[in-house]
Design an enzyme around this catalytic site. Sequence first.
Site, PDB file in Angstrom:
ATOM      1  N   LYS A 155       0.867  -1.169   0.000  1.00  0.00           N
ATOM      2  CA  LYS A 155       0.000   0.000   0.000  1.00  0.00           C
ATOM      3  C   LYS A 155       0.907   1.222   0.000  1.00  0.00           C
ATOM      4  CE  LYS A 155      -2.417   3.550   1.811  1.00  0.00           C
ATOM      5  NZ  LYS A 155      -1.836   4.845   2.245  1.00  0.00           N
ATOM      6  N   GLY A 207       6.545   5.820   8.263  1.00  0.00           N
ATOM      7  CA  GLY A 207       5.714   7.008   8.285  1.00  0.00           C
ATOM      8  C   GLY A 207       5.871   7.778   9.576  1.00  0.00           C
ATOM      9  N   SER A 208       4.840   8.516   9.937  1.00  0.00           N
ATOM     10  CA  SER A 208       4.882   9.389  11.100  1.00  0.00           C
ATOM     11  C   SER A 208       4.711   8.601  12.397  1.00  0.00           C
ATOM     12  CB  SER A 208       3.768  10.430  11.000  1.00  0.00           C
ATOM     13  OG  SER A 208       2.495   9.798  11.109  1.00  0.00           O
ATOM     14  N   GLU A 210       2.522   9.349  14.634  1.00  0.00           N
ATOM     15  CA  GLU A 210       1.070   9.193  14.748  1.00  0.00           C
ATOM     16  C   GLU A 210       0.599   7.969  13.969  1.00  0.00           C
ATOM     17  OE1 GLU A 210      -3.052  11.756  13.920  1.00  0.00           O
ATOM     18  OE2 GLU A 210      -1.126  12.435  13.102  1.00  0.00           O
ATOM     19  N   GLY A 212       2.427   5.434  13.149  1.00  0.00           N
ATOM     20  CA  GLY A 212       2.982   4.263  13.818  1.00  0.00           C
ATOM     21  C   GLY A 212       2.130   3.807  14.987  1.00  0.00           C
ATOM     22  N   GLU A 229       9.257   2.236  11.088  1.00  0.00           N
ATOM     23  CA  GLU A 229      10.307   3.235  10.859  1.00  0.00           C
ATOM     24  C   GLU A 229       9.611   4.576  10.830  1.00  0.00           C
ATOM     25  OE1 GLU A 229      12.469   5.911   8.886  1.00  0.00           O
ATOM     26  OE2 GLU A 229      12.582   4.420   7.278  1.00  0.00           O
ATOM     27  N   CYS A 263      13.384  11.458   6.872  1.00  0.00           N
ATOM     28  CA  CYS A 263      13.325  11.049   8.270  1.00  0.00           C
ATOM     29  C   CYS A 263      14.696  11.093   8.916  1.00  0.00           C
ATOM     30  CB  CYS A 263      12.716   9.653   8.390  1.00  0.00           C
ATOM     31  SG  CYS A 263      13.551   8.396   7.405  1.00  0.00           S
ATOM     32  N   GLU A 363       9.795  17.237  15.246  1.00  0.00           N
ATOM     33  CA  GLU A 363      10.165  17.022  13.849  1.00  0.00           C
ATOM     34  C   GLU A 363       9.607  18.145  12.973  1.00  0.00           C
ATOM     35  OE1 GLU A 363      10.523  13.286  10.794  1.00  0.00           O
ATOM     36  OE2 GLU A 363       8.709  13.402  12.022  1.00  0.00           O
TER      37      GLU A 363
END
Length: 460
Positions: A155, A207-208, A210, A212, A229, A263, A363
Amino acid sequence: MQKTISPVDGSVYLERPLATDEMTENALAKATEAQKKWKKTTVEERADFCLKAVEYFLDHADEIGLELTWQMGRPVRYTANEIRRGFQERAKYMISVAGQALADVEVEEIAGFKRFIRRDPVGVVFVVAPWNYPYLTSVNSVIPAIMAGNAVVLKHAQQTPLCAERYAEAFAYAGLPDGVFQYLHLSHEQVATVIADPRTSYVAFTGSVEGGHAVQKSINERFIVGGLELGGKDPAYVRADANLADAVENLVDGSFFNSGQSCCGIERIYVHEDVYEKFVEEFVALTKTYTLGDPLSTDTTLGPMVRTSAAAFAQKQIDEAVSQGAKALIDTSLFPAHKEGTPYMAPQVLVNVNHTMQVMTEETFAPVVGIMSVKSDQEAIQLMNDSQYGLTASIWTNDIDAALEIGAQVETGTWFMNRCDYLDPALAWTGVKNSGRGVTLSKVGYEALTKAKSFHLKIG
Protein backbone atom coordinates in the site's frame (compact mmCIF):
# COMPACT_ATOMS: atom_id res chain seq x y z
CA MET A 1 -11.64 8.30 -5.35
CA GLN A 2 -8.06 9.02 -4.27
CA LYS A 3 -6.55 12.19 -5.72
CA THR A 4 -2.86 13.08 -5.97
CA ILE A 5 -2.40 16.85 -5.90
CA SER A 6 0.93 17.77 -7.47
CA PRO A 7 3.00 20.26 -5.44
CA VAL A 8 4.52 21.44 -8.73
CA ASP A 9 1.45 23.47 -9.72
CA GLY A 10 -1.41 22.42 -7.46
CA SER A 11 -3.13 20.42 -10.20
CA VAL A 12 -4.73 17.01 -9.81
CA TYR A 13 -1.93 14.88 -11.25
CA LEU A 14 -3.88 11.63 -11.15
CA GLU A 15 -6.82 9.87 -9.54
CA ARG A 16 -7.20 6.30 -8.43
CA PRO A 17 -10.21 4.48 -7.02
CA LEU A 18 -9.76 2.91 -3.61
CA ALA A 19 -9.87 -0.86 -3.47
CA THR A 20 -13.29 -2.37 -2.84
CA ASP A 21 -13.81 -4.91 -0.06
CA GLU A 22 -13.94 -7.60 -2.75
CA MET A 23 -10.61 -6.49 -4.23
CA THR A 24 -8.96 -6.56 -0.80
CA GLU A 25 -10.38 -9.98 -0.04
CA ASN A 26 -9.22 -11.33 -3.39
CA ALA A 27 -5.74 -9.88 -2.94
CA LEU A 28 -5.25 -11.47 0.47
CA ALA A 29 -6.66 -14.79 -0.72
CA LYS A 30 -4.43 -14.79 -3.79
CA ALA A 31 -1.36 -13.81 -1.75
CA THR A 32 -1.97 -16.60 0.73
CA GLU A 33 -2.25 -19.25 -1.98
CA ALA A 34 0.66 -17.90 -4.04
CA GLN A 35 2.94 -17.85 -1.01
CA LYS A 36 2.42 -21.57 -0.36
CA LYS A 37 4.06 -22.31 -3.71
CA TRP A 38 6.54 -19.46 -3.63
CA LYS A 39 8.12 -20.58 -0.35
CA LYS A 40 9.13 -23.82 -2.08
CA THR A 41 11.34 -22.00 -4.59
CA THR A 42 15.07 -21.69 -4.03
CA VAL A 43 16.82 -18.48 -3.06
CA GLU A 44 18.57 -18.58 -6.43
CA GLU A 45 15.25 -18.76 -8.28
CA ARG A 46 13.87 -15.85 -6.28
CA ALA A 47 17.00 -13.82 -7.00
CA ASP A 48 16.51 -14.25 -10.75
CA PHE A 49 13.03 -12.75 -10.56
CA CYS A 50 14.07 -9.90 -8.28
CA LEU A 51 17.13 -8.96 -10.34
CA LYS A 52 14.96 -8.90 -13.44
CA ALA A 53 12.57 -6.53 -11.66
CA VAL A 54 15.49 -4.25 -10.74
CA GLU A 55 16.47 -4.28 -14.41
CA TYR A 56 13.02 -2.93 -15.28
CA PHE A 57 13.45 -0.05 -12.84
CA LEU A 58 16.87 0.86 -14.23
CA ASP A 59 15.58 0.75 -17.80
CA HIS A 60 12.77 3.16 -16.90
CA ALA A 61 14.61 5.37 -14.39
CA ASP A 62 14.18 8.63 -16.30
CA GLU A 63 10.44 8.33 -16.81
CA ILE A 64 9.97 7.08 -13.25
CA GLY A 65 11.97 10.09 -12.07
CA LEU A 66 9.79 12.53 -14.00
CA GLU A 67 6.54 11.11 -12.67
CA LEU A 68 8.03 11.12 -9.17
CA THR A 69 8.79 14.84 -9.51
CA TRP A 70 5.17 15.47 -10.45
CA GLN A 71 3.90 13.39 -7.54
CA MET A 72 6.00 14.76 -4.66
CA GLY A 73 8.01 17.73 -5.93
CA ARG A 74 11.67 16.71 -5.75
CA PRO A 75 13.69 18.38 -8.54
CA VAL A 76 13.90 16.26 -11.66
CA ARG A 77 17.68 16.54 -11.65
CA TYR A 78 17.63 14.19 -8.63
CA THR A 79 14.59 11.91 -8.87
CA ALA A 80 15.93 9.30 -11.31
CA ASN A 81 18.90 8.84 -9.01
CA GLU A 82 16.60 7.39 -6.37
CA ILE A 83 16.36 4.39 -8.71
CA ARG A 84 19.88 4.37 -10.15
CA ARG A 85 21.65 4.75 -6.82
CA GLY A 86 19.92 3.93 -3.55
CA PHE A 87 17.18 1.65 -4.87
CA GLN A 88 19.55 -0.39 -7.01
CA GLU A 89 22.20 -0.55 -4.27
CA ARG A 90 19.81 -1.74 -1.59
CA ALA A 91 17.93 -4.21 -3.78
CA LYS A 92 21.05 -5.86 -5.15
CA TYR A 93 22.73 -6.02 -1.75
CA MET A 94 19.75 -7.65 -0.08
CA ILE A 95 19.47 -10.13 -2.94
CA SER A 96 23.18 -10.94 -2.67
CA VAL A 97 23.12 -11.73 1.07
CA ALA A 98 19.83 -13.63 1.09
CA GLY A 99 21.50 -17.01 0.77
CA GLN A 100 23.63 -16.45 3.87
CA ALA A 101 20.86 -14.79 5.85
CA LEU A 102 18.29 -17.50 5.14
CA ALA A 103 20.56 -20.53 5.43
CA ASP A 104 19.78 -23.18 8.04
CA VAL A 105 21.43 -22.52 11.40
CA GLU A 106 23.51 -25.52 12.34
CA VAL A 107 24.07 -26.42 16.00
CA GLU A 108 26.70 -28.62 17.64
CA GLU A 109 26.58 -32.27 16.63
CA ILE A 110 25.25 -34.97 18.92
CA ALA A 111 25.65 -38.61 17.92
CA GLY A 112 22.41 -40.11 16.68
CA PHE A 113 20.71 -36.76 16.06
CA LYS A 114 20.37 -34.18 13.32
CA ARG A 115 19.43 -30.76 14.65
CA PHE A 116 19.14 -27.38 12.96
CA ILE A 117 17.06 -24.23 12.83
CA ARG A 118 15.33 -23.28 9.60
CA ARG A 119 14.22 -19.75 8.73
CA ASP A 120 10.73 -20.14 7.31
CA PRO A 121 8.96 -17.22 5.62
CA VAL A 122 6.31 -15.57 7.80
CA GLY A 123 3.65 -15.65 5.06
CA VAL A 124 1.98 -12.49 3.72
CA VAL A 125 3.88 -9.25 4.34
CA PHE A 126 1.89 -6.02 4.24
CA VAL A 127 4.11 -3.05 3.32
CA VAL A 128 2.82 0.47 4.01
CA ALA A 129 5.17 2.94 2.32
CA PRO A 130 5.53 6.77 2.46
CA TRP A 131 5.83 9.43 -0.23
CA ASN A 132 9.09 11.19 0.63
CA TYR A 133 11.48 8.48 -0.64
CA PRO A 134 8.86 6.15 -2.09
CA TYR A 135 11.22 3.67 -3.71
CA LEU A 136 14.06 3.80 -1.19
CA THR A 137 11.77 3.12 1.75
CA SER A 138 9.66 0.43 0.11
CA VAL A 139 12.58 -1.51 -1.35
CA ASN A 140 13.86 -2.07 2.19
CA SER A 141 10.95 -4.45 2.74
CA VAL A 142 9.53 -5.48 -0.63
CA ILE A 143 12.62 -7.15 -2.10
CA PRO A 144 13.79 -8.88 1.13
CA ALA A 145 10.26 -10.13 1.86
CA ILE A 146 10.00 -11.76 -1.55
CA MET A 147 13.56 -13.11 -1.30
CA ALA A 148 12.63 -14.69 2.04
CA GLY A 149 9.76 -16.62 0.42
CA ASN A 150 6.89 -14.36 1.42
CA ALA A 151 4.10 -12.83 -0.63
CA VAL A 152 3.82 -9.03 -0.51
CA VAL A 153 0.85 -6.67 -0.56
CA LEU A 154 2.00 -3.06 -0.97
CA LYS A 155 0.00 0.00 0.00
CA HIS A 156 1.71 3.19 -1.11
CA ALA A 157 1.03 6.73 0.04
CA GLN A 158 -1.81 8.69 -1.52
CA GLN A 159 0.80 11.13 -2.85
CA THR A 160 2.75 8.48 -4.76
CA PRO A 161 0.39 5.74 -6.00
CA LEU A 162 2.30 5.28 -9.26
CA CYS A 163 5.19 3.80 -7.28
CA ALA A 164 3.07 0.80 -6.31
CA GLU A 165 1.99 0.40 -9.90
CA ARG A 166 5.61 0.55 -11.09
CA TYR A 167 6.48 -2.32 -8.76
CA ALA A 168 3.67 -4.35 -10.31
CA GLU A 169 4.96 -3.59 -13.81
CA ALA A 170 8.50 -4.53 -12.79
CA PHE A 171 7.50 -7.88 -11.32
CA ALA A 172 5.24 -8.60 -14.31
CA TYR A 173 8.23 -7.89 -16.56
CA ALA A 174 10.28 -10.30 -14.45
CA GLY A 175 7.63 -13.00 -14.77
CA LEU A 176 7.06 -13.29 -11.01
CA PRO A 177 4.30 -15.83 -10.31
CA ASP A 178 0.86 -14.27 -10.01
CA GLY A 179 -0.07 -13.27 -6.47
CA VAL A 180 3.44 -13.12 -5.00
CA PHE A 181 3.37 -9.33 -5.34
CA GLN A 182 0.22 -7.19 -5.36
CA TYR A 183 -0.69 -3.62 -4.48
CA LEU A 184 -3.85 -1.98 -3.18
CA HIS A 185 -4.86 1.69 -2.99
CA LEU A 186 -6.38 1.95 0.48
CA SER A 187 -7.75 4.44 3.00
CA HIS A 188 -6.46 4.55 6.59
CA GLU A 189 -9.50 2.59 7.71
CA GLN A 190 -8.86 -0.06 5.06
CA VAL A 191 -5.23 -0.34 6.16
CA ALA A 192 -6.42 -1.19 9.66
CA THR A 193 -8.71 -3.85 8.18
CA VAL A 194 -5.85 -5.51 6.30
CA ILE A 195 -3.66 -5.49 9.42
CA ALA A 196 -6.47 -7.09 11.40
CA ASP A 197 -6.96 -9.85 8.82
CA PRO A 198 -5.55 -13.20 10.04
CA ARG A 199 -3.89 -13.77 6.66
CA THR A 200 -1.56 -10.80 7.23
CA SER A 201 1.55 -12.13 8.93
CA TYR A 202 3.79 -9.08 9.22
CA VAL A 203 3.45 -5.32 8.76
CA ALA A 204 6.30 -3.11 7.52
CA PHE A 205 5.34 0.52 8.10
CA THR A 206 7.28 3.70 7.34
CA GLY A 207 5.71 7.01 8.28
CA SER A 208 4.88 9.39 11.10
CA VAL A 209 4.83 8.64 14.82
CA GLU A 210 1.07 9.19 14.75
CA GLY A 211 0.74 6.66 11.94
CA GLY A 212 2.98 4.26 13.82
CA HIS A 213 0.72 4.42 16.86
CA ALA A 214 -2.28 3.63 14.65
CA VAL A 215 -0.51 0.64 13.10
CA GLN A 216 0.63 -0.56 16.52
CA LYS A 217 -2.92 -0.32 17.85
CA SER A 218 -4.15 -2.55 15.03
CA ILE A 219 -1.28 -4.99 15.52
CA ASN A 220 -1.98 -5.22 19.26
CA GLU A 221 -5.24 -7.03 18.55
CA ARG A 222 -3.26 -9.95 17.11
CA PHE A 223 -0.20 -12.04 17.93
CA ILE A 224 1.96 -10.57 15.16
CA VAL A 225 4.64 -7.91 15.11
CA GLY A 226 5.47 -5.08 12.78
CA GLY A 227 8.48 -3.04 11.80
CA LEU A 228 7.96 0.68 12.44
CA GLU A 229 10.31 3.24 10.86
CA LEU A 230 9.01 6.54 12.14
CA GLY A 231 10.12 10.15 12.54
CA GLY A 232 13.40 11.76 13.44
CA LYS A 233 14.99 14.94 14.71
CA ASP A 234 18.46 13.95 13.71
CA PRO A 235 21.40 15.85 15.21
CA ALA A 236 24.95 16.54 14.09
CA TYR A 237 27.89 17.54 16.28
CA VAL A 238 30.80 19.46 14.76
CA ARG A 239 33.91 19.20 16.96
CA ALA A 240 36.67 21.78 17.01
CA ASP A 241 39.00 19.45 15.07
CA ALA A 242 36.54 18.85 12.22
CA ASN A 243 37.30 19.54 8.58
CA LEU A 244 34.94 22.50 8.38
CA ALA A 245 34.66 22.67 4.61
CA ASP A 246 33.65 19.03 4.44
CA ALA A 247 31.28 19.36 7.39
CA VAL A 248 29.57 22.42 5.90
CA GLU A 249 29.16 20.88 2.45
CA ASN A 250 27.66 17.65 3.75
CA LEU A 251 25.51 19.13 6.49
CA VAL A 252 23.95 21.71 4.18
CA ASP A 253 23.06 18.88 1.81
CA GLY A 254 21.89 16.72 4.72
CA SER A 255 19.64 19.53 5.93
CA PHE A 256 18.09 20.67 2.66
CA PHE A 257 18.10 17.78 0.18
CA ASN A 258 14.55 16.75 -0.73
CA SER A 259 13.45 20.05 0.86
CA GLY A 260 14.39 18.61 4.23
CA GLN A 261 11.69 15.96 3.90
CA SER A 262 13.79 13.05 5.08
CA CYS A 263 13.32 11.05 8.27
CA CYS A 264 17.11 10.95 8.68
CA GLY A 265 17.79 14.48 7.43
CA ILE A 266 19.71 16.89 9.64
CA GLU A 267 17.38 19.09 11.70
CA ARG A 268 19.67 20.34 14.47
CA ILE A 269 23.41 21.03 14.59
CA TYR A 270 25.66 21.51 17.62
CA VAL A 271 29.00 23.18 16.92
CA HIS A 272 31.95 23.58 19.27
CA GLU A 273 32.31 27.22 20.28
CA ASP A 274 35.86 27.42 18.89
CA VAL A 275 34.60 26.99 15.32
CA TYR A 276 30.97 28.04 15.71
CA GLU A 277 31.10 31.46 14.03
CA LYS A 278 33.14 30.26 11.06
CA PHE A 279 30.90 27.22 10.61
CA VAL A 280 27.72 29.31 10.65
CA GLU A 281 29.18 31.85 8.21
CA GLU A 282 30.14 29.16 5.69
CA PHE A 283 26.91 27.21 6.22
CA VAL A 284 24.79 30.26 5.44
CA ALA A 285 26.91 31.18 2.41
CA LEU A 286 26.44 27.73 0.89
CA THR A 287 22.73 27.68 1.66
CA LYS A 288 22.30 30.89 -0.32
CA THR A 289 23.57 29.16 -3.46
CA TYR A 290 20.49 26.93 -3.65
CA THR A 291 17.92 27.58 -6.37
CA LEU A 292 14.30 27.27 -5.29
CA GLY A 293 11.88 26.90 -8.14
CA ASP A 294 10.13 24.72 -10.68
CA PRO A 295 11.29 21.15 -10.01
CA LEU A 296 10.83 20.31 -13.70
CA SER A 297 13.78 22.60 -14.49
CA THR A 298 17.22 21.01 -14.34
CA ASP A 299 18.56 24.25 -12.81
CA THR A 300 16.43 23.84 -9.69
CA THR A 301 18.15 22.40 -6.62
CA LEU A 302 15.33 22.96 -4.11
CA GLY A 303 11.78 22.06 -5.08
CA PRO A 304 8.45 22.65 -3.37
CA MET A 305 7.45 20.85 -0.23
CA VAL A 306 4.90 18.10 -0.67
CA ARG A 307 1.95 20.35 0.20
CA THR A 308 1.15 23.86 1.37
CA SER A 309 0.17 22.70 4.85
CA ALA A 310 3.63 21.19 5.37
CA ALA A 311 5.29 24.50 4.50
CA ALA A 312 2.88 26.35 6.81
CA PHE A 313 3.71 23.98 9.67
CA ALA A 314 7.43 24.61 9.25
CA GLN A 315 6.91 28.37 9.00
CA LYS A 316 4.96 28.27 12.24
CA GLN A 317 7.95 26.65 13.97
CA ILE A 318 10.25 29.34 12.56
CA ASP A 319 7.97 32.17 13.64
CA GLU A 320 7.59 30.71 17.12
CA ALA A 321 11.36 30.36 17.51
CA VAL A 322 11.99 33.93 16.32
CA SER A 323 9.37 35.24 18.75
CA GLN A 324 11.31 33.48 21.53
CA GLY A 325 14.65 35.02 20.58
CA ALA A 326 15.98 32.97 17.67
CA LYS A 327 17.54 34.72 14.69
CA ALA A 328 16.76 33.73 11.10
CA LEU A 329 19.86 34.15 8.93
CA ILE A 330 18.34 33.64 5.49
CA ASP A 331 16.54 36.53 3.82
CA THR A 332 13.76 34.76 1.95
CA SER A 333 13.76 37.52 -0.70
CA LEU A 334 16.93 35.88 -2.01
CA PHE A 335 14.62 33.06 -3.15
CA PRO A 336 12.02 34.70 -5.45
CA ALA A 337 9.99 31.50 -5.72
CA HIS A 338 9.38 31.53 -1.96
CA LYS A 339 5.77 32.40 -1.31
CA GLU A 340 3.58 31.86 1.72
CA GLY A 341 0.38 30.01 0.97
CA THR A 342 2.21 27.70 -1.46
CA PRO A 343 4.48 24.66 -1.02
CA TYR A 344 7.47 26.71 -2.24
CA MET A 345 9.56 27.41 0.85
CA ALA A 346 13.03 28.93 1.06
CA PRO A 347 15.64 27.20 3.23
CA GLN A 348 16.13 28.71 6.67
CA VAL A 349 19.00 28.67 9.17
CA LEU A 350 18.25 29.60 12.77
CA VAL A 351 20.71 30.58 15.50
CA ASN A 352 20.19 31.72 19.10
CA VAL A 353 18.01 28.63 19.45
CA ASN A 354 17.54 26.35 22.45
CA HIS A 355 15.56 23.30 23.49
CA THR A 356 12.58 25.26 24.76
CA MET A 357 11.76 25.87 21.09
CA GLN A 358 9.80 23.31 19.08
CA VAL A 359 12.09 23.79 16.11
CA MET A 360 14.82 22.06 18.15
CA THR A 361 12.67 19.31 19.65
CA GLU A 362 9.75 18.49 17.33
CA GLU A 363 10.16 17.02 13.85
CA THR A 364 10.07 19.82 11.25
CA PHE A 365 10.44 17.79 8.04
CA ALA A 366 11.29 20.90 6.03
CA PRO A 367 14.31 22.89 4.79
CA VAL A 368 14.89 24.35 8.25
CA VAL A 369 17.80 23.79 10.62
CA GLY A 370 18.79 25.20 13.99
CA ILE A 371 22.44 25.62 15.01
CA MET A 372 23.67 25.87 18.61
CA SER A 373 27.11 26.52 20.10
CA VAL A 374 28.42 24.01 22.66
CA LYS A 375 31.41 24.12 25.00
CA SER A 376 32.26 20.41 25.22
CA ASP A 377 31.63 16.88 24.03
CA GLN A 378 29.51 16.22 27.11
CA GLU A 379 27.25 19.18 26.40
CA ALA A 380 26.83 17.97 22.81
CA ILE A 381 25.96 14.45 24.01
CA GLN A 382 23.40 15.79 26.46
CA LEU A 383 21.72 17.90 23.79
CA MET A 384 21.75 15.16 21.16
CA ASN A 385 20.08 12.80 23.63
CA ASP A 386 17.52 15.42 24.69
CA SER A 387 14.99 14.19 22.16
CA GLN A 388 12.06 11.81 21.85
CA TYR A 389 13.65 10.55 18.62
CA GLY A 390 16.69 8.45 17.83
CA LEU A 391 17.07 7.49 14.18
CA THR A 392 20.54 8.73 13.20
CA ALA A 393 23.13 11.10 14.60
CA SER A 394 26.48 12.23 13.23
CA ILE A 395 29.79 13.57 14.44
CA TRP A 396 32.28 15.59 12.44
CA THR A 397 35.84 15.09 13.69
CA ASN A 398 39.27 13.76 12.75
CA ASP A 399 39.48 11.71 15.97
CA ILE A 400 37.98 8.26 15.41
CA ASP A 401 38.55 7.25 19.04
CA ALA A 402 36.53 10.25 20.21
CA ALA A 403 33.86 9.42 17.65
CA LEU A 404 33.57 5.88 19.00
CA GLU A 405 33.51 7.01 22.62
CA ILE A 406 30.87 9.67 22.01
CA GLY A 407 28.85 7.40 19.75
CA ALA A 408 28.60 4.83 22.52
CA GLN A 409 26.79 7.43 24.61
CA VAL A 410 24.41 8.81 22.00
CA GLU A 411 20.93 7.25 21.86
CA THR A 412 20.49 6.51 18.16
CA GLY A 413 19.94 3.71 15.69
CA THR A 414 22.83 4.73 13.41
CA TRP A 415 25.93 6.72 14.37
CA PHE A 416 27.86 8.41 11.56
CA MET A 417 31.31 9.94 11.47
CA ASN A 418 31.93 12.55 8.77
CA ARG A 419 28.80 11.68 6.81
CA CYS A 420 25.03 11.80 7.27
CA ASP A 421 21.68 11.11 5.64
CA TYR A 422 22.72 7.82 4.06
CA LEU A 423 21.71 4.19 4.51
CA ASP A 424 24.39 1.57 4.07
CA PRO A 425 22.49 -1.60 3.08
CA ALA A 426 25.11 -3.76 4.81
CA LEU A 427 24.18 -2.18 8.15
CA ALA A 428 21.00 -2.55 10.16
CA TRP A 429 18.54 0.31 9.60
CA THR A 430 16.77 0.85 12.90
CA GLY A 431 15.60 3.51 15.31
CA VAL A 432 15.20 3.92 19.06
CA LYS A 433 12.67 5.79 21.19
CA ASN A 434 9.90 7.34 19.05
CA SER A 435 11.83 6.69 15.86
CA GLY A 436 10.38 3.20 15.87
CA ARG A 437 11.40 -0.39 16.28
CA GLY A 438 12.58 -3.30 14.23
CA VAL A 439 15.29 -3.64 11.58
CA THR A 440 15.44 -3.49 7.81
CA LEU A 441 18.47 -3.93 5.53
CA SER A 442 21.59 -6.00 6.26
CA LYS A 443 21.47 -9.71 6.94
CA VAL A 444 19.79 -8.85 10.25
CA GLY A 445 16.89 -7.36 8.30
CA TYR A 446 15.82 -10.84 7.19
CA GLU A 447 15.10 -11.95 10.75
CA ALA A 448 11.74 -10.17 11.04
CA LEU A 449 10.64 -11.57 7.67
CA THR A 450 11.14 -15.16 8.78
CA LYS A 451 10.18 -17.35 11.71
CA ALA A 452 12.43 -19.88 13.35
CA LYS A 453 11.50 -23.53 12.97
CA SER A 454 13.55 -26.12 14.82
CA PHE A 455 14.26 -29.59 13.42
CA HIS A 456 15.17 -32.21 16.06
CA LEU A 457 15.65 -35.55 14.33
CA LYS A 458 16.61 -38.75 16.12
CA ILE A 459 18.31 -41.11 13.73
CA GLY A 460 17.75 -44.91 13.99
